[in-house]
Motif scaffolding. Structure first.
Motif, PDB file in Angstrom:
ATOM      1  N   LEU A   1      69.512  48.208  46.012  1.00 41.88           N
ATOM      2  CA  LEU A   1      68.466  49.180  46.336  1.00 41.88           C
ATOM      3  C   LEU A   1      67.466  48.463  47.227  1.00 41.88           C
ATOM      4  CD1 LEU A   1      67.151  51.936  46.029  1.00 41.88           C
ATOM      5  CD2 LEU A   1      66.063  51.108  43.935  1.00 41.88           C
ATOM      6  N   TYR A   2      67.425  48.854  48.484  1.00 38.05           N
ATOM      7  CA  TYR A   2      66.675  48.109  49.494  1.00 38.05           C
ATOM      8  C   TYR A   2      65.882  49.090  50.351  1.00 38.05           C
ATOM      9  CZ  TYR A   2      66.239  44.564  53.269  1.00 38.05           C
ATOM     10  OH  TYR A   2      65.780  43.676  54.199  1.00 38.05           O
ATOM     11  N   PHE A   3      64.550  49.026  50.283  1.00 37.61           N
ATOM     12  CA  PHE A   3      63.688  49.864  51.125  1.00 37.61           C
ATOM     13  C   PHE A   3      62.367  49.134  51.339  1.00 37.61           C
ATOM     14  CE2 PHE A   3      63.194  51.292  46.738  1.00 37.61           C
ATOM     15  CZ  PHE A   3      61.819  51.319  46.555  1.00 37.61           C
ATOM     16  N   SER A   4      61.558  49.619  52.278  1.00 33.29           N
ATOM     17  CA  SER A   4      60.290  48.947  52.611  1.00 33.29           C
ATOM     18  C   SER A   4      59.157  49.329  51.684  1.00 33.29           C
ATOM     19  CB  SER A   4      59.873  49.265  54.050  1.00 33.29           C
ATOM     20  OG  SER A   4      60.721  48.622  54.947  1.00 33.29           O
ATOM     21  N   SER A   5      59.025  50.628  51.382  1.00 33.69           N
ATOM     22  CA  SER A   5      57.896  51.044  50.558  1.00 33.69           C
ATOM     23  C   SER A   5      58.168  52.383  49.891  1.00 33.69           C
ATOM     24  CB  SER A   5      56.615  51.140  51.401  1.00 33.69           C
ATOM     25  OG  SER A   5      56.743  52.148  52.377  1.00 33.69           O
ATOM     26  N   ILE A   6      57.405  52.623  48.819  1.00 35.45           N
ATOM     27  CA  ILE A   6      57.423  53.916  48.142  1.00 35.45           C
ATOM     28  C   ILE A   6      55.969  54.264  47.809  1.00 35.45           C
ATOM     29  CG2 ILE A   6      57.810  52.930  45.847  1.00 35.45           C
ATOM     30  CD1 ILE A   6      59.575  55.450  45.279  1.00 35.45           C
ATOM     31  N   GLU A   7      55.633  55.529  47.980  1.00 37.22           N
ATOM     32  CA  GLU A   7      54.273  56.005  47.715  1.00 37.22           C
ATOM     33  C   GLU A   7      54.373  57.327  46.970  1.00 37.22           C
ATOM     34  OE1 GLU A   7      50.144  56.818  50.207  1.00 37.22           O
ATOM     35  OE2 GLU A   7      52.003  56.446  51.286  1.00 37.22           O
ATOM     36  N   PHE A   8      53.589  57.469  45.910  1.00 36.28           N
ATOM     37  CA  PHE A   8      53.596  58.693  45.106  1.00 36.28           C
ATOM     38  C   PHE A   8      52.336  59.509  45.369  1.00 36.28           C
ATOM     39  CE2 PHE A   8      56.444  55.888  42.811  1.00 36.28           C
ATOM     40  CZ  PHE A   8      57.498  56.736  42.536  1.00 36.28           C
ATOM     41  N   PHE A   9      52.476  60.839  45.345  1.00 38.84           N
ATOM     42  CA  PHE A   9      51.376  61.765  45.529  1.00 38.84           C
ATOM     43  C   PHE A   9      51.333  62.720  44.348  1.00 38.84           C
ATOM     44  CE2 PHE A   9      53.262  60.600  49.560  1.00 38.84           C
ATOM     45  CZ  PHE A   9      52.179  60.134  50.282  1.00 38.84           C
ATOM     46  N   GLY A  10      50.168  63.179  43.981  1.00 35.39           N
ATOM     47  CA  GLY A  10      50.039  64.127  42.876  1.00 35.39           C
ATOM     48  C   GLY A  10      48.707  63.980  42.196  1.00 35.39           C
ATOM     49  N   SER A  11      48.677  64.269  40.904  1.00 29.90           N
ATOM     50  CA  SER A  11      47.442  64.194  40.114  1.00 29.90           C
ATOM     51  C   SER A  11      47.360  62.854  39.391  1.00 29.90           C
ATOM     52  CB  SER A  11      47.409  65.315  39.091  1.00 29.90           C
ATOM     53  OG  SER A  11      47.475  66.562  39.722  1.00 29.90           O
ATOM     54  N   TYR A  12      46.128  62.426  39.183  1.00 27.21           N
ATOM     55  CA  TYR A  12      45.853  61.110  38.621  1.00 27.21           C
ATOM     56  C   TYR A  12      44.678  61.257  37.647  1.00 27.21           C
ATOM     57  CZ  TYR A  12      43.297  56.626  39.079  1.00 27.21           C
ATOM     58  OH  TYR A  12      42.604  55.487  38.857  1.00 27.21           O
ATOM     59  N   LYS A  13      44.770  60.565  36.520  1.00 28.14           N
ATOM     60  CA  LYS A  13      43.629  60.593  35.602  1.00 28.14           C
ATOM     61  C   LYS A  13      43.532  59.258  34.867  1.00 28.14           C
ATOM     62  CE  LYS A  13      45.984  62.837  31.700  1.00 28.14           C
ATOM     63  NZ  LYS A  13      45.994  63.992  30.819  1.00 28.14           N
ATOM     64  N   LYS A  14      42.325  58.942  34.466  1.00 26.48           N
ATOM     65  CA  LYS A  14      42.075  57.729  33.680  1.00 26.48           C
ATOM     66  C   LYS A  14      42.479  58.040  32.248  1.00 26.48           C
ATOM     67  CE  LYS A  14      38.931  53.979  33.469  1.00 26.48           C
ATOM     68  NZ  LYS A  14      39.625  52.828  33.960  1.00 26.48           N
ATOM     69  N   TYR A  15      43.081  57.056  31.588  1.00 27.15           N
ATOM     70  CA  TYR A  15      43.567  57.261  30.226  1.00 27.15           C
ATOM     71  C   TYR A  15      42.635  56.614  29.240  1.00 27.15           C
ATOM     72  CZ  TYR A  15      46.833  57.475  26.331  1.00 27.15           C
ATOM     73  OH  TYR A  15      47.438  57.731  25.144  1.00 27.15           O
TER      74      TYR A  15
END
Length: 109
Positions: free
Chosen positions: A95-109
């Motif tokens: 599994l070889y790639f340069s980058s991954i970025e996630f988008f969506g909702s985020y909250k402090k736990y």
């Protein structure tokens, strides 16, 4: 990816293919994105099978999460679920790639 004191609910993600070669050179084509809160039990959020959209040098593609839930996760992972685009039998499971970025909702736990 461990978000430690945060939780994420992804809606999309982007992957950039690596910069070492062109078409047919170890680019991902079959993978799964999963989320977990305990790093043991995983929920499948998205799967791609024989997807050739990353089969070129430094291509960035954004994918929608197919199995969108309202859950927030501490951990996200990508796992290769089949061979990459290479013709070399010794490198098909890399599994070889340069980058991954996630988008969506985020909250402090």
């Amino acid at each position: 990816i461990d978000f430690i004191n945060h939780r994420v609910s992804p809606s999309h993600y982007s992957i950039q293919s690596h910069g070492q070669g062109s078409k047919g050179e170890l680019h991902p084509q079959t993978w799964e994105i999963s989320g977990s809160n305990d790093n043991s039990h995983w929920t499948n959020l998205d799967s791609r099978y024989n997807d050739k959209s990353l089969d070129s040098k430094l291509v960035t593609v954004t994918f929608p999460i197919q199995n969108k839930t309202n859950e927030y996760y501490r951990y996200l992972r990508i796992m290769q679920e089949g061979e990459n685009t290479t013709n070399s039998s010794s490198c098909r499971n890399v599994l070889y790639f340069s980058s991954i970025e996630f988008f969506g909702s985020y909250k402090k736990y």
